[in-house]
Design a protein around this motif. Structure first.
Motif, PDB file in Angstrom:
ATOM      1  N   LEU A 124       0.157   5.548   0.284  1.00 35.91           N
ATOM      2  CA  LEU A 124      -0.810   6.633   0.381  1.00 35.91           C
ATOM      3  C   LEU A 124      -0.549   7.675  -0.690  1.00 35.91           C
ATOM      4  O   LEU A 124       0.599   7.937  -1.051  1.00 35.91           O
ATOM      5  CB  LEU A 124      -0.721   7.285   1.759  1.00 35.91           C
ATOM      6  CG  LEU A 124      -1.048   6.402   2.959  1.00 35.91           C
ATOM      7  CD1 LEU A 124      -0.840   7.177   4.251  1.00 35.91           C
ATOM      8  CD2 LEU A 124      -2.462   5.886   2.878  1.00 35.91           C
ATOM      9  N   CYS A 177       0.852  -1.192   0.000  1.00 37.83           N
ATOM     10  CA  CYS A 177       0.000   0.000   0.000  1.00 37.83           C
ATOM     11  C   CYS A 177       0.885   1.238   0.000  1.00 37.83           C
ATOM     12  O   CYS A 177       1.939   1.258   0.630  1.00 37.83           O
ATOM     13  CB  CYS A 177      -0.872   0.048   1.248  1.00 37.83           C
ATOM     14  SG  CYS A 177      -1.905  -1.381   1.503  1.00 37.83           S
ATOM     15  N   TYR A 188      -3.802   1.523   9.081  1.00 42.68           N
ATOM     16  CA  TYR A 188      -4.368   2.488   8.142  1.00 42.68           C
ATOM     17  C   TYR A 188      -5.711   2.943   8.687  1.00 42.68           C
ATOM     18  O   TYR A 188      -6.565   2.129   9.015  1.00 42.68           O
ATOM     19  CB  TYR A 188      -4.542   1.864   6.758  1.00 42.68           C
ATOM     20  CG  TYR A 188      -3.233   1.576   6.074  1.00 42.68           C
ATOM     21  CD1 TYR A 188      -2.591   2.572   5.364  1.00 42.68           C
ATOM     22  CD2 TYR A 188      -2.651   0.330   6.159  1.00 42.68           C
ATOM     23  CE1 TYR A 188      -1.373   2.322   4.736  1.00 42.68           C
ATOM     24  CE2 TYR A 188      -1.439   0.069   5.540  1.00 42.68           C
ATOM     25  CZ  TYR A 188      -0.809   1.068   4.836  1.00 42.68           C
ATOM     26  OH  TYR A 188       0.388   0.827   4.218  1.00 42.68           O
ATOM     27  N   ILE A 223      -5.443   5.965  -1.766  1.00 46.50           N
ATOM     28  CA  ILE A 223      -4.407   4.968  -1.539  1.00 46.50           C
ATOM     29  C   ILE A 223      -4.192   4.181  -2.821  1.00 46.50           C
ATOM     30  O   ILE A 223      -5.125   3.951  -3.587  1.00 46.50           O
ATOM     31  CB  ILE A 223      -4.811   4.049  -0.365  1.00 46.50           C
ATOM     32  CG1 ILE A 223      -3.667   3.145   0.043  1.00 46.50           C
ATOM     33  CG2 ILE A 223      -6.066   3.260  -0.674  1.00 46.50           C
ATOM     34  CD1 ILE A 223      -3.889   2.479   1.390  1.00 46.50           C
TER      35      ILE A 223
END
Length: 155
Positions: free
Chosen positions: A72, A70, A131, A79
């Protein structure tokens, strides 16, 4: 002869009273049905907003858990998820959350995706390995913390 006139007037007054009672009953029923329809509409709208917000948070949470990595977006409004050779970006666009997928070779930008859910606000941030997904819909804000990992709970 007075008896005949009296009986006719009595019959007319009785019929008029019955019709007046029926009219009052009908007006009351229309008012009650209208009030009930208004209440049902408000409840249904609230339910749809809550369900949509909850479903969107669960959707994004499961996407994060299922991804290999992942990243951001700089704006905090989305994301980028990598799953094998596929990149998926989930971001806040014009009045909603959008999702767009492309191959990792072609690159991806947060523009022109498919609408997931209509919302006023959406952000994703990272705090201590978790998250945080925050969603605002109709004045209500919902948040959820998601740990990156397998959906089944196995790391």
């Amino acid at each position: 002869m007075k008896g005949v006139i009296y009986k006719g007037t009595s019959r007319v007054l009785g019929t008029a009273a019955s019709l007046l009672l029926f009219l009052i009953f009908a007006v009351c029923m229309i008012v009650i049905i209208g009030a009930g329809a208004g209440i049902y509409g408000r409840i249904n709208t609230g339910y749809e907003m809550t369900y949509g917000s909850s479903a969107a948070i669960k959707y994004v949470s499961n996407k994060i858990r299922a991804s290999d990595s992942c990243q951001l977006l700089d704006s905090g409004n989305g994301i980028v998820l990598e799953n094998g050779s596929i990149l998926t970006v989930i971001y806040k666009g014009n009045g909603g959350i959008y999702e767009k997928s492309a191959s990792a070779d072609s690159g991806i930008t947060p523009e022109g995706g498919e609408l997931v859910v209509e919302t006023n606000g959406f952000s994703v941030s990272e705090r201590e390995g978790l998250y945080e997904i925050t969603l605002t819909c109709g004045g209500d804000t919902m948040s959820a913390f998601v740990r990156k990992g397998d959906i089944s709970g196995k790391e």
